[in-house]
Design a protein around this motif. Sequence first.
Motif, PDB file in Angstrom:
ATOM      1  N   VAL A  17     -47.052  42.924  43.499  1.00 26.43           N
ATOM      2  CA  VAL A  17     -47.717  43.856  44.160  1.00 26.43           C
ATOM      3  C   VAL A  17     -47.762  45.252  43.678  1.00 26.43           C
ATOM      4  CG1 VAL A  17     -48.372  44.901  46.422  1.00 26.43           C
ATOM      5  CG2 VAL A  17     -47.509  42.635  46.345  1.00 26.43           C
ATOM      6  N   ARG A  18     -48.896  45.693  43.163  1.00 23.95           N
ATOM      7  CA  ARG A  18     -49.096  46.923  42.514  1.00 23.95           C
ATOM      8  C   ARG A  18     -49.513  47.811  43.477  1.00 23.95           C
ATOM      9  NH1 ARG A  18     -52.879  45.888  37.600  1.00 23.95           N
ATOM     10  NH2 ARG A  18     -51.368  45.010  36.257  1.00 23.95           N
ATOM     11  N   LYS A  19     -49.185  49.224  43.299  1.00 25.13           N
ATOM     12  CA  LYS A  19     -49.800  50.052  44.362  1.00 25.13           C
ATOM     13  C   LYS A  19     -51.246  50.064  44.232  1.00 25.13           C
ATOM     14  CE  LYS A  19     -46.258  53.760  43.683  1.00 25.13           C
ATOM     15  NZ  LYS A  19     -45.912  54.921  43.077  1.00 25.13           N
ATOM     16  N   PHE A  20     -52.000  50.604  45.289  1.00 23.41           N
ATOM     17  CA  PHE A  20     -53.544  50.681  45.478  1.00 23.41           C
ATOM     18  C   PHE A  20     -53.986  51.493  44.213  1.00 23.41           C
ATOM     19  CE2 PHE A  20     -57.574  51.895  46.953  1.00 23.41           C
ATOM     20  CZ  PHE A  20     -58.312  50.483  46.964  1.00 23.41           C
ATOM     21  N   SER A  21     -53.458  52.734  44.234  1.00 21.18           N
ATOM     22  CA  SER A  21     -53.766  53.641  43.126  1.00 21.18           C
ATOM     23  C   SER A  21     -53.755  53.185  41.780  1.00 21.18           C
ATOM     24  CB  SER A  21     -53.015  54.790  43.127  1.00 21.18           C
ATOM     25  OG  SER A  21     -51.470  54.861  43.054  1.00 21.18           O
ATOM     26  N   VAL A  78     -55.622  44.478  49.801  1.00 20.82           N
ATOM     27  CA  VAL A  78     -54.739  43.414  49.449  1.00 20.82           C
ATOM     28  C   VAL A  78     -55.286  42.760  48.014  1.00 20.82           C
ATOM     29  CG1 VAL A  78     -53.715  41.117  50.019  1.00 20.82           C
ATOM     30  CG2 VAL A  78     -53.941  43.181  51.697  1.00 20.82           C
ATOM     31  N   SER A  79     -56.157  42.262  47.977  1.00 20.25           N
ATOM     32  CA  SER A  79     -56.769  41.626  46.970  1.00 20.25           C
ATOM     33  C   SER A  79     -56.747  42.581  45.611  1.00 20.25           C
ATOM     34  CB  SER A  79     -58.343  41.053  46.864  1.00 20.25           C
ATOM     35  OG  SER A  79     -59.123  42.214  47.157  1.00 20.25           O
ATOM     36  N   ALA A  80     -56.867  43.833  45.810  1.00 22.41           N
ATOM     37  CA  ALA A  80     -56.813  44.761  44.571  1.00 22.41           C
ATOM     38  C   ALA A  80     -55.373  44.616  44.235  1.00 22.41           C
ATOM     39  CB  ALA A  80     -57.222  46.120  44.980  1.00 22.41           C
ATOM     40  N   LYS A  81     -54.576  44.963  45.261  1.00 20.95           N
ATOM     41  CA  LYS A  81     -53.280  45.076  44.715  1.00 20.95           C
ATOM     42  C   LYS A  81     -52.381  43.918  44.178  1.00 20.95           C
ATOM     43  CE  LYS A  81     -50.592  47.295  47.859  1.00 20.95           C
ATOM     44  NZ  LYS A  81     -50.008  47.812  49.133  1.00 20.95           N
ATOM     45  N   ARG A  82     -53.098  42.506  44.628  1.00 17.56           N
ATOM     46  CA  ARG A  82     -52.528  41.497  44.016  1.00 17.56           C
ATOM     47  C   ARG A  82     -53.421  40.631  42.799  1.00 17.56           C
ATOM     48  NH1 ARG A  82     -48.437  39.096  47.279  1.00 17.56           N
ATOM     49  NH2 ARG A  82     -47.832  40.305  49.083  1.00 17.56           N
ATOM     50  N   SER A  83     -54.176  41.308  42.516  1.00 15.83           N
ATOM     51  CA  SER A  83     -55.311  40.677  41.371  1.00 15.83           C
ATOM     52  C   SER A  83     -54.608  40.381  40.450  1.00 15.83           C
ATOM     53  CB  SER A  83     -56.539  41.621  41.679  1.00 15.83           C
ATOM     54  OG  SER A  83     -56.140  42.849  40.757  1.00 15.83           O
ATOM     55  N   HIS A  84     -53.667  41.191  39.998  1.00 17.47           N
ATOM     56  CA  HIS A  84     -53.055  40.833  38.586  1.00 17.47           C
ATOM     57  C   HIS A  84     -52.027  39.758  38.567  1.00 17.47           C
ATOM     58  CE1 HIS A  84     -50.231  43.157  40.749  1.00 17.47           C
ATOM     59  NE2 HIS A  84     -49.083  42.838  39.761  1.00 17.47           N
ATOM     60  N   SER A  85     -51.685  39.412  39.721  1.00 17.98           N
ATOM     61  CA  SER A  85     -50.585  38.097  40.011  1.00 17.98           C
ATOM     62  C   SER A  85     -51.204  36.674  40.440  1.00 17.98           C
ATOM     63  CB  SER A  85     -49.582  38.696  40.663  1.00 17.98           C
ATOM     64  OG  SER A  85     -49.949  38.486  41.967  1.00 17.98           O
ATOM     65  N   SER A  86     -52.428  36.546  40.694  1.00 18.86           N
ATOM     66  CA  SER A  86     -52.865  35.499  41.045  1.00 18.86           C
ATOM     67  C   SER A  86     -54.352  35.190  40.919  1.00 18.86           C
ATOM     68  CB  SER A  86     -52.598  35.318  42.637  1.00 18.86           C
ATOM     69  OG  SER A  86     -53.365  34.420  43.378  1.00 18.86           O
ATOM     70  N   SER A  91     -60.042  36.087  42.136  1.00 22.29           N
ATOM     71  CA  SER A  91     -61.345  35.917  42.420  1.00 22.29           C
ATOM     72  C   SER A  91     -61.795  36.607  43.706  1.00 22.29           C
ATOM     73  CB  SER A  91     -61.346  34.423  42.691  1.00 22.29           C
ATOM     74  OG  SER A  91     -60.650  34.161  43.871  1.00 22.29           O
ATOM     75  N   VAL A  92     -60.803  36.865  44.678  1.00 22.53           N
ATOM     76  CA  VAL A  92     -61.289  37.792  45.893  1.00 22.53           C
ATOM     77  C   VAL A  92     -61.692  39.217  45.554  1.00 22.53           C
ATOM     78  CG1 VAL A  92     -60.552  38.725  48.163  1.00 22.53           C
ATOM     79  CG2 VAL A  92     -60.014  36.223  47.286  1.00 22.53           C
ATOM     80  N   ALA A  93     -61.058  39.661  44.591  1.00 16.58           N
ATOM     81  CA  ALA A  93     -61.123  41.078  44.229  1.00 16.58           C
ATOM     82  C   ALA A  93     -62.358  41.391  43.572  1.00 16.58           C
ATOM     83  CB  ALA A  93     -59.908  41.595  43.462  1.00 16.58           C
ATOM     84  N   ARG A  94     -62.709  40.210  42.764  1.00 18.94           N
ATOM     85  CA  ARG A  94     -63.966  40.572  42.069  1.00 18.94           C
ATOM     86  C   ARG A  94     -65.040  40.156  43.074  1.00 18.94           C
ATOM     87  NH1 ARG A  94     -62.406  36.514  37.113  1.00 18.94           N
ATOM     88  NH2 ARG A  94     -61.324  38.286  35.928  1.00 18.94           N
ATOM     89  N   VAL A  95     -65.009  39.619  44.154  1.00 18.00           N
ATOM     90  CA  VAL A  95     -66.080  39.681  45.407  1.00 18.00           C
ATOM     91  C   VAL A  95     -66.201  41.075  45.964  1.00 18.00           C
ATOM     92  CG1 VAL A  95     -66.771  38.650  47.383  1.00 18.00           C
ATOM     93  CG2 VAL A  95     -65.907  37.315  45.483  1.00 18.00           C
ATOM     94  N   VAL A 104     -57.355  46.709  34.740  1.00 13.58           N
ATOM     95  CA  VAL A 104     -56.481  45.248  34.354  1.00 13.58           C
ATOM     96  C   VAL A 104     -55.708  45.774  33.031  1.00 13.58           C
ATOM     97  CG1 VAL A 104     -58.178  43.628  35.330  1.00 13.58           C
ATOM     98  CG2 VAL A 104     -58.674  44.597  33.127  1.00 13.58           C
ATOM     99  N   ASP A 105     -54.738  44.956  32.622  1.00 20.37           N
ATOM    100  CA  ASP A 105     -54.081  45.066  31.667  1.00 20.37           C
ATOM    101  C   ASP A 105     -54.399  44.030  30.620  1.00 20.37           C
ATOM    102  OD1 ASP A 105     -52.146  45.814  29.497  1.00 20.37           O
ATOM    103  OD2 ASP A 105     -50.534  45.252  30.864  1.00 20.37           O
ATOM    104  N   GLU A 106     -55.029  44.102  29.611  1.00 23.90           N
ATOM    105  CA  GLU A 106     -55.558  42.774  28.741  1.00 23.90           C
ATOM    106  C   GLU A 106     -54.325  42.324  28.025  1.00 23.90           C
ATOM    107  OE1 GLU A 106     -58.297  41.477  28.776  1.00 23.90           O
ATOM    108  OE2 GLU A 106     -59.107  42.791  30.375  1.00 23.90           O
TER     109      GLU A 106
END
Length: 114
Positions: A17-21, A78-86, A91-95, A104-106
Amino acid sequence: MPMPSKTKHNNKNDEKVRKFSDSVYRPGEFIFAFIMMYLLFAAFDVLLIVYVGTDTWEAKALLGFSVLGYVLPIISIVSAKRSHSSKFWRSVARVCYKDGYLKVDETHPRDRDE
């Protein structure tokens, strides 16, 4: 026999989980929009209860749909904070967010598109 010392693994790339910021660009705008969304839905619910009441099925249906207005900001954050790990949360964050709003960290394999 002495116990081995526990070392803390503190790698930023392995955080679930990242910070929202740290997850979106311009997080203040999103927080402001989510607060305004809550206020508008609360005002809508109060007006609906005061003027229509809850004795009709239409009013109950509208109150039920307004629950979605309260849950959507929570799911978005929640989806933004967890988008990098799942993959699921990505996919939820993209919606929930337009292209270019999620950080994103390429270089990290979880952030690359598969």
